[in-house]
Design an enzyme around this catalytic site. Structure first.
Site, mmCIF file in Angstrom:
data_model
loop_
_atom_site.group_PDB
_atom_site.id
_atom_site.type_symbol
_atom_site.label_atom_id
_atom_site.label_comp_id
_atom_site.label_asym_id
_atom_site.label_seq_id
_atom_site.Cartn_x
_atom_site.Cartn_y
_atom_site.Cartn_z
ATOM 1 N N HIS A 1 26.917 37.015 38.213
ATOM 2 C CA HIS A 1 27.029 36.096 37.144
ATOM 3 C C HIS A 1 25.863 36.087 36.469
ATOM 4 C CE1 HIS A 1 31.060 34.538 37.316
ATOM 5 N NE2 HIS A 1 31.229 34.836 38.464
ATOM 6 N N LYS B 1 37.758 36.222 33.482
ATOM 7 C CA LYS B 1 37.934 35.070 32.674
ATOM 8 C C LYS B 1 36.447 34.531 32.365
ATOM 9 C CE LYS B 1 38.125 32.059 36.832
ATOM 10 N NZ LYS B 1 38.185 33.196 37.757
ATOM 11 N N SER B 2 35.354 34.930 33.262
ATOM 12 C CA SER B 2 34.071 34.588 33.002
ATOM 13 C C SER B 2 33.510 35.319 31.810
ATOM 14 C CB SER B 2 33.040 35.032 34.144
ATOM 15 O OG SER B 2 33.450 34.214 35.359
#
Lengths: 180, 137
Positions: free
Chosen positions: A48, A13-14
């Site tokens: 991330h 999803k990121s």
């Protein structure tokens, strides 16, 4: 324009939310919500960060009080909030958090951003498929996250679920550079 | 490759056997499937790999790193039907191993889905096509 990107853990999803945000505006802000407290969290944050590197996001740390965030952005900017579920956990667990009204506080914060005219992409988690809430605190978190996700989806122009890296649109359509 | 995902006990295997006209004898079970010298030891004639999540749990317990797992799965035949429980739809597990497990299953499924010709999610026995390369027909 508000887009909600939702999915389970490690669903991709990121990555999708980042590319969606990049398609919406050149001036990009990444609102980071996770507070690192151990090596595992450090690795998660670093993963991330490296995914975002070179994509033109300015990072703003905001683990609490989204509604109080002051962004000096132009009207064409995009904010990627990652993620609503972590923000909710912080609001519920930290002494200075907003406790029983946490989900409404976060929703108000997102609404304020949207009302300022900029594009907003919110990432949230689907934690509703395993019945894993074992304690009253976990049940309260799950209850509030359900309310928050529904509230965000209601406000959103577009709701997309990511499954195995594949995108399912539940509401609206994926637009780029468009303003709803 | 076709990837069939969904919650547990949703009829994924029953659907796959019927859809692809396959027999129970052609099913390799991830709960017992072994690997050696960097290769999966798939039985002759295996066309379905069921319970991938169980295989991944055993690989995790055996101490395999994500890259080693990816390398083993890269050897899956291109016409294989792979069935995996959807995990990662709960609260963050308290145990570190539980957190690592859903990372492994999630990332592997993203990789397999990218590689697959079709990805289908089964819900109460009913298929939802998430990806299909036949969609142009």
């Amino acid at each position: 324009m508000l887009a909600l990107v939702i999915g389970g853990a490690a669903s991709g999803k990121s990555e999708f939310a980042e590319s969606l945000a990049m398609s919406l505006a050149a001036e990009r802000y990444y609102v980071a919500t996770m507070m690192s407290y151990d090596a595992e969290a450090d690795r998660r944050v670093e993963r991330h960060r490296s995914m975002r590197r070179g994509k033109g996001f300015a990072t703003v740390e905001r683990p609490l009080d989204l509604a109080g965030m002051e962004l000096k952005s132009g009207p064409d900017a995009v904010v990627l909030l990652e993620c609503a579920s972590t923000l909710l956990g912080n609001e519920l667990c930290m002494p200075q958090g907003s406790g029983s009204g946490a989900w409404q506080a976060i929703l108000a914060g997102v609404e304020r951003l949207v009302n300022s005219g900029i594009n907003v992409v919110v990432v949230s988690n689907d934690v509703f498929g395993e019945g894993s809430a074992a304690t009253p605190e976990m049940r309260e978190y799950t209850r509030q996250l359900g309310l928050l996700n529904c509230g965000l989806a209601d406000m959103a122009d577009c709701v997309a679920e990511v499954v195995c890296g594949l995108v399912q649109v539940h509401k609206g359509s994926l637009v780029s550079r468009g303003r709803a | 490759m076709y990837l069939v995902i969904g919650g547990s006990h949703q009829g994924k295997l029953v659907w796959a056997l019927q859809e692809f006209s396959l027999k129970q004898e052609q099913v390799a079970d991830g709960a017992v499937l072994t690997w050696q010298n960097g290769a999966l030891e798939l039985p002759a004639g295996a066309a379905v790999l069921d319970d991938l999540e169980a295989l991944l749990a055993r690989m995790q317990q055996a101490g395999l790193a994500q890259q080693e797992i990816n390398a083993l799965l890269a050897g899956l035949p291109e016409d294989m039907v792979v069935i995996c429980d959807e995990v990662g739809l709960g609260l963050v597990p308290v145990e570190a191993a539980g957190r690592a497990y859903r990372e492994i299953v999630g990332r592997v499924c993203c990789d397999l889905a990218a590689r697959a010709r079709g990805v289908i999610r089964i819900y109460c026995g009913m298929p939802q096509v998430l990806k299909s390369e036949k969609s142009e027909k």
